[in-house]
Design a protein around this motif. Structure first.
Motif, PDB file in Angstrom:
ATOM      1  N   ARG A   1       0.840  -1.196   0.000  1.00 25.77           N
ATOM      2  CA  ARG A   1       0.000   0.000   0.000  1.00 25.77           C
ATOM      3  C   ARG A   1       0.874   1.245   0.000  1.00 25.77           C
ATOM      4  O   ARG A   1       1.765   1.392   0.848  1.00 25.77           O
ATOM      5  CB  ARG A   1      -0.941   0.019   1.211  1.00 25.77           C
ATOM      6  CG  ARG A   1      -1.708   1.342   1.309  1.00 25.77           C
ATOM      7  CD  ARG A   1      -2.789   1.338   2.349  1.00 25.77           C
ATOM      8  NE  ARG A   1      -3.276   2.694   2.587  1.00 25.77           N
ATOM      9  CZ  ARG A   1      -4.539   3.014   2.813  1.00 25.77           C
ATOM     10  NH1 ARG A   1      -5.453   2.062   2.834  1.00 25.77           N
ATOM     11  NH2 ARG A   1      -4.895   4.268   3.042  1.00 25.77           N
ATOM     12  N   THR A  23      -2.819   0.389  -3.883  1.00 23.66           N
ATOM     13  CA  THR A  23      -2.479  -0.926  -3.339  1.00 23.66           C
ATOM     14  C   THR A  23      -2.061  -1.823  -4.484  1.00 23.66           C
ATOM     15  O   THR A  23      -2.884  -2.188  -5.335  1.00 23.66           O
ATOM     16  CB  THR A  23      -3.666  -1.545  -2.578  1.00 23.66           C
ATOM     17  OG1 THR A  23      -4.105  -0.631  -1.571  1.00 23.66           O
ATOM     18  CG2 THR A  23      -3.255  -2.854  -1.920  1.00 23.66           C
ATOM     19  N   GLN A  26      -8.883  -7.993  -0.796  1.00 22.59           N
ATOM     20  CA  GLN A  26     -10.162  -7.622  -0.198  1.00 22.59           C
ATOM     21  C   GLN A  26     -10.387  -6.140  -0.483  1.00 22.59           C
ATOM     22  O   GLN A  26      -9.605  -5.288  -0.062  1.00 22.59           O
ATOM     23  CB  GLN A  26     -10.156  -7.884   1.306  1.00 22.59           C
ATOM     24  CG  GLN A  26     -10.096  -9.357   1.682  1.00 22.59           C
ATOM     25  CD  GLN A  26     -11.358 -10.100   1.308  1.00 22.59           C
ATOM     26  OE1 GLN A  26     -12.464  -9.616   1.494  1.00 22.59           O
ATOM     27  NE2 GLN A  26     -11.211 -11.284   0.742  1.00 22.59           N
ATOM     28  N   ASP A  36      -8.259  -8.086  14.870  1.00 25.32           N
ATOM     29  CA  ASP A  36      -9.483  -8.596  14.268  1.00 25.32           C
ATOM     30  C   ASP A  36     -10.691  -7.906  14.876  1.00 25.32           C
ATOM     31  O   ASP A  36     -10.627  -7.331  15.968  1.00 25.32           O
ATOM     32  CB  ASP A  36      -9.585 -10.108  14.509  1.00 25.32           C
ATOM     33  CG  ASP A  36     -10.555 -10.804  13.555  1.00 25.32           C
ATOM     34  OD1 ASP A  36     -11.036 -10.156  12.599  1.00 25.32           O
ATOM     35  OD2 ASP A  36     -10.833 -11.995  13.758  1.00 25.32           O
ATOM     36  N   ASP A  51      -3.617   0.445  10.161  1.00 27.52           N
ATOM     37  CA  ASP A  51      -4.137   0.614   8.808  1.00 27.52           C
ATOM     38  C   ASP A  51      -5.046  -0.537   8.395  1.00 27.52           C
ATOM     39  O   ASP A  51      -5.969  -0.350   7.602  1.00 27.52           O
ATOM     40  CB  ASP A  51      -2.982   0.758   7.814  1.00 27.52           C
ATOM     41  CG  ASP A  51      -2.480   2.186   7.723  1.00 27.52           C
ATOM     42  OD1 ASP A  51      -3.312   3.107   7.852  1.00 27.52           O
ATOM     43  OD2 ASP A  51      -1.281   2.393   7.536  1.00 27.52           O
ATOM     44  N   LEU A  52      -4.821  -1.727   8.923  1.00 27.70           N
ATOM     45  CA  LEU A  52      -5.709  -2.843   8.620  1.00 27.70           C
ATOM     46  C   LEU A  52      -7.093  -2.604   9.224  1.00 27.70           C
ATOM     47  O   LEU A  52      -8.123  -2.775   8.547  1.00 27.70           O
ATOM     48  CB  LEU A  52      -5.112  -4.153   9.139  1.00 27.70           C
ATOM     49  CG  LEU A  52      -5.973  -5.402   8.951  1.00 27.70           C
ATOM     50  CD1 LEU A  52      -6.314  -5.627   7.485  1.00 27.70           C
ATOM     51  CD2 LEU A  52      -5.257  -6.624   9.533  1.00 27.70           C
ATOM     52  N   ALA A  89      -8.742   0.202   7.261  1.00 29.01           N
ATOM     53  CA  ALA A  89      -9.217  -0.229   5.947  1.00 29.01           C
ATOM     54  C   ALA A  89     -10.515  -1.017   6.069  1.00 29.01           C
ATOM     55  O   ALA A  89     -11.446  -0.838   5.278  1.00 29.01           O
ATOM     56  CB  ALA A  89      -8.147  -1.061   5.252  1.00 29.01           C
ATOM     57  N   ARG A  90     -10.586  -1.888   7.058  1.00 22.90           N
ATOM     58  CA  ARG A  90     -11.802  -2.681   7.240  1.00 22.90           C
ATOM     59  C   ARG A  90     -12.974  -1.800   7.685  1.00 22.90           C
ATOM     60  O   ARG A  90     -14.102  -1.980   7.220  1.00 22.90           O
ATOM     61  CB  ARG A  90     -11.555  -3.798   8.246  1.00 22.90           C
ATOM     62  CG  ARG A  90     -10.577  -4.852   7.748  1.00 22.90           C
ATOM     63  CD  ARG A  90     -10.385  -5.988   8.743  1.00 22.90           C
ATOM     64  NE  ARG A  90     -11.634  -6.690   9.026  1.00 22.90           N
ATOM     65  CZ  ARG A  90     -11.732  -7.735   9.842  1.00 22.90           C
ATOM     66  NH1 ARG A  90     -10.651  -8.199  10.453  1.00 22.90           N
ATOM     67  NH2 ARG A  90     -12.906  -8.320  10.046  1.00 22.90           N
ATOM     68  N   GLN A 116     -14.022   0.444   4.539  1.00 25.60           N
ATOM     69  CA  GLN A 116     -14.195  -0.254   3.259  1.00 25.60           C
ATOM     70  C   GLN A 116     -13.137   0.147   2.234  1.00 25.60           C
ATOM     71  O   GLN A 116     -13.418   0.339   1.055  1.00 25.60           O
ATOM     72  CB  GLN A 116     -15.590  -0.018   2.691  1.00 25.60           C
ATOM     73  CG  GLN A 116     -16.701  -0.707   3.481  1.00 25.60           C
ATOM     74  CD  GLN A 116     -18.022  -0.765   2.732  1.00 25.60           C
ATOM     75  OE1 GLN A 116     -18.231  -0.075   1.743  1.00 25.60           O
ATOM     76  NE2 GLN A 116     -18.926  -1.616   3.191  1.00 25.60           N
ATOM     77  N   TRP A 175      -7.708  -3.739   1.571  1.00 26.00           N
ATOM     78  CA  TRP A 175      -6.874  -4.173   2.691  1.00 26.00           C
ATOM     79  C   TRP A 175      -5.400  -4.092   2.322  1.00 26.00           C
ATOM     80  O   TRP A 175      -5.022  -4.374   1.167  1.00 26.00           O
ATOM     81  CB  TRP A 175      -7.210  -5.612   3.079  1.00 26.00           C
ATOM     82  CG  TRP A 175      -8.562  -5.790   3.695  1.00 26.00           C
ATOM     83  CD1 TRP A 175      -9.583  -4.883   3.729  1.00 26.00           C
ATOM     84  CD2 TRP A 175      -9.050  -6.962   4.348  1.00 26.00           C
ATOM     85  NE1 TRP A 175     -10.679  -5.411   4.366  1.00 26.00           N
ATOM     86  CE2 TRP A 175     -10.379  -6.684   4.756  1.00 26.00           C
ATOM     87  CE3 TRP A 175      -8.503  -8.208   4.620  1.00 26.00           C
ATOM     88  CZ2 TRP A 175     -11.163  -7.628   5.418  1.00 26.00           C
ATOM     89  CZ3 TRP A 175      -9.280  -9.148   5.286  1.00 26.00           C
ATOM     90  CH2 TRP A 175     -10.583  -8.859   5.686  1.00 26.00           C
ATOM     91  N   HIS A 210      -5.768 -11.623   2.448  1.00 24.80           N
ATOM     92  CA  HIS A 210      -6.829 -12.175   3.289  1.00 24.80           C
ATOM     93  C   HIS A 210      -6.302 -13.325   4.135  1.00 24.80           C
ATOM     94  O   HIS A 210      -6.681 -13.494   5.299  1.00 24.80           O
ATOM     95  CB  HIS A 210      -7.988 -12.652   2.415  1.00 24.80           C
ATOM     96  CG  HIS A 210      -9.120 -13.242   3.200  1.00 24.80           C
ATOM     97  ND1 HIS A 210      -9.183 -14.590   3.520  1.00 24.80           N
ATOM     98  CD2 HIS A 210     -10.220 -12.667   3.759  1.00 24.80           C
ATOM     99  CE1 HIS A 210     -10.276 -14.810   4.220  1.00 24.80           C
ATOM    100  NE2 HIS A 210     -10.925 -13.674   4.386  1.00 24.80           N
ATOM    101  N   GLN A 214      -4.654 -11.958   7.226  1.00 26.92           N
ATOM    102  CA  GLN A 214      -5.642 -11.534   8.211  1.00 26.92           C
ATOM    103  C   GLN A 214      -6.233 -12.752   8.930  1.00 26.92           C
ATOM    104  O   GLN A 214      -6.475 -12.713  10.142  1.00 26.92           O
ATOM    105  CB  GLN A 214      -6.749 -10.736   7.522  1.00 26.92           C
ATOM    106  CG  GLN A 214      -7.971 -10.498   8.373  1.00 26.92           C
ATOM    107  CD  GLN A 214      -7.720  -9.611   9.587  1.00 26.92           C
ATOM    108  OE1 GLN A 214      -7.925  -8.398   9.557  1.00 26.92           O
ATOM    109  NE2 GLN A 214      -7.284 -10.199  10.702  1.00 26.92           N
TER     110      GLN A 214
END
Length: 620
Positions: free
Chosen positions: A136, A147, A161, A569, A596-597, A600-601, A604, A607, A611, A614
């Motif tokens: 990213r 990304t 994702q 998570d 940042d994860l 991003a989640r 939206q 990512w 995946h 994660q």
């Protein structure tokens, strides 16, 4: 990624007789007679209804198959930049099996109009090392993200994702590169699509159009340009795709103000959210003259099979560079590089075998024999080692204080004794006596091993075995005065223990690991343990300050899982509740990446990791 490791093979520069960049691997040119920007504007921008479709949006996401020379991206960036009604943010993800090295990209970009050159220069300044996986990049003061997915699209498309509004289908011709146009790839693009998503391509092959239709798109031909009569445009069928979710500023409570909490708070504040950080004590409470003395290292891991920890730590270092290098003063990391020293001849051989198998670029990691390693470090070493030129030395206290000082973050010096889901939605933070301390739309538990204590009242921890294996590990480092005029070692020395370059007259050596300890204290036994570890692989007297005076010390706790991977998570079945904890001894590696994860989640965005990665750091 899942399956056997596949090395990344960069593209090689070549041109046809007319000077047009050519792929000898696929036997096709990178753009047609209309030129790179003319083709990008007519086929990909106009073919997707741009710029009109991004106007007035909070965010808009483009997905490209075949980044190539990056000219479609630069055309999209320029059009977005020049549009006064542009979306507040633009996200662009692109797949590329054979990325170009930066000198070749600069060669191509030099041919573009002057108006594009500042954009090309900004992209060049953050072009990543060519390693497999996701990268990213943050551009245009953080309003534009790119990304990049390096590797075979048949694998990378399954790992990505995102929710895309428009697709630029720009692989080489299907007869030359069929994998790029396969039904498998199109089905993954359908998975990534938002309701109303569009697609455009210069290709009009009948099989391609049928496969795109079968994937869920309504397909038609449109007028072409520059001698090409037609192009293909498409729109996702009604009632397919993810619904549009408008961005809204949310109040996010972060419990914990260490590296984990500060990384999350900083990332979410940069996205415009209102952040409350709750912790009775943090780096902001320490006098700046004291917190500037500490130091720690951010060094990526490397394994022969490029395992989960290696890939995550690679992404973590990239995000640290992106988020922290603009910080000022003592918070700015020192890009001094790291030498991961072999502990014996046998390990030296294994390190070289791993590099031969992975074939990572020298700009990321390379082998140095003992003589070259000694010259790089400024001190002798016995066996050589792995040289990571982008590794960082960081002052954790100054860094944490700077992250927590980001606009949009409010700090509350209060202990949170419990959390509770609010009937109206969101979360309540409770004092030990049950009083409501505050409320938030989203809640992130970033308080190491104490996160489990706050979860106990909400869920059964037995459902997640990772908590049963979480261990509190005490540890200490030694701080030695360093008055030498030369800064030795000149880089991070890592092996069984580590030595860091001196800063502000002090140098750090570490560290100890004491499982089951009742207290975390810095003592003489710990100093002796550190010296013994280092003495096993550093020649006596190699580091001039090491062991020459009575050291001071610092001690603390690490929360670690059995697999030494963090927990980052969303908590299942509890909307708005997140975990960012169990960073172990890699708090610096996971801090910016985890922030940042989660960001991003929450928003939206595409990512920043696969995946699969994660999944490995999920609540498990």
């Amino acid at each position: 990624m899942s399956g056997p490791y596949e090395k990344l093979i960069p593209a090689q520069w070549s041109e046809d007789a007319d000077g047009v960049p050519l792929s000898e691997r696929y036997g096709d040119v990178y753009y047609g007679a209309a030129g790179p920007l003319g083709q990008a504007r007519h086929v990909f921008l106009q073919g997707n209804g741009l710029p009109q479709r991004w106007q007035g949006r909070d965010a808009f996401t483009i997905c490209e198959t075949g980044f190539g020379l990056g000219q479609n991206f630069l055309a999209a960036w320029q059009a977005w930049h020049d549009d006064p009604q542009r979306s507040a943010r633009l996200h662009y993800l692109a797949f590329e099996a054979h990325p170009f090295r930066l000198p070749d990209l600069r060669r191509a970009w030099a041919r573009l109009p002057d108006a594009v050159q500042p954009l090309a220069d900004e992209l060049a300044a953050c072009w990543p090392a060519l390693t497999p996986g996701a990268h990213r990049l943050d551009l245009a003061d953080g309003r534009l993200s790119l990304t990049l997915w390096f590797g075979d699209i048949r694998r990378t498309a399954r790992q990505a994702q995102a929710i895309a509004d428009a697709f630029f289908l720009d692989g080489f011709a299907p007869r030359l590169n069929p994998d790029m146009w396969s039904p498998t790839v199109f089905s993954q693009l359908r998975r990534l699509a938002r309701m109303g998503a569009t697609a455009a391509t210069w290709c009009v092959a009948g099989q391609m159009r049928r496969d795109l239709r079968d994937a869920g798109f309504l397909v038609r031909k449109a007028p072409g340009l520059a001698g090409k009569r037609e192009i293909t445009v498409a729109v996702l069928r009604p009632n397919l795709g993810a619904p549009l979710q408008r961005w809204r500023r949310q109040t996010v409570a972060v419990v914990g103000a260490g590296l984990a909490g500060a990384g999350v708070a900083h990332a979410l504040a940069l996205r415009g959210h209102d952040i409350q950080v709750w912790d009775p004590f943090c780096a902001l409470d320490v006098d700046p003259s004291v917190r500037r003395l500490g130091a720690a290292a951010l060094v990526p891991a490397l394994s022969p099979d490029d395992d989960t920890r290696s890939r995550l730590s690679r992404a973590g270092l990239e995000r640290a560079w992106a988020r922290w290098q603009a910080l000022g003063g003592d918070a700015q990391p020192d890009a001094c590089g790291a030498l991961v020293c072999a502990q014996a001849d046998e390990q030296a051989g294994l390190q070289q075998q791993a590099l031969a198998r992975l074939q990572l670029p020298g700009s990321w990691v390379r082998w140095l024999d003992a003589d070259a390693a000694g010259q790089q470090a400024g001190v002798p070493v016995r066996h050589g080692g792995l040289w990571f030129p982008r590794a960082l030395q960081v002052c954790p206290g100054a860094l944490t204080a700077a992250l927590l000082s980001q606009h949009g973050i409010t700090r509350h010096a209060v202990r949170v004794g419990g959390v509770q889901a609010a009937a109206e939605g969101g979360w309540r933070l409770l004092a030990d006596d049950g009083r409501v301390l505050g409320t938030a739309d989203q809640l992130v538990l970033a308080n190491a091993r104490h996160a489990a204590l706050l979860l106990e009242g909400l869920v059964s921890l037995a459902d997640w075995p990772v908590f049963a294996g979480m261990t509190a590990i005490a540890g200490q480092v030694s701080l030695y005065p360093s008055s030498s005029e030369r800064r030795l070692p000149s880089c991070i020395l890592s092996g069984n223990g580590y030595c860091l370059p001196p800063r502000h007259g002090w140098a750090v050596a570490g560290s100890t690991y004491r499982s089951g300890a009742a207290d975390s204290v810095a003592d003489q036994s710990g100093h002796h343990d550190i010296l013994e570890r280092l003495g096993a692989w550093l020649p006596a007297g190699a580091v001039p300050w090491l062991g020459r005076a009575a050291p001071q010390g610092w001690a603390g706790w690490r929360a670690a899982t059995r697999d030494h991977l963090p927990i980052v998570d969303a908590v299942p079945a509890l909307p708005g509740l997140w975990l960012a904890c169990a960073y172990g001894s890699r708090g610096l590696s996971w801090s910016a990446l985890a922030g940042d994860l989660i960001g991003a989640r929450l928003d939206q965005e595409p990512w920043p990791i696969e995946h699969e990665l994660q999944h490995r750091i999920r609540l498990r």
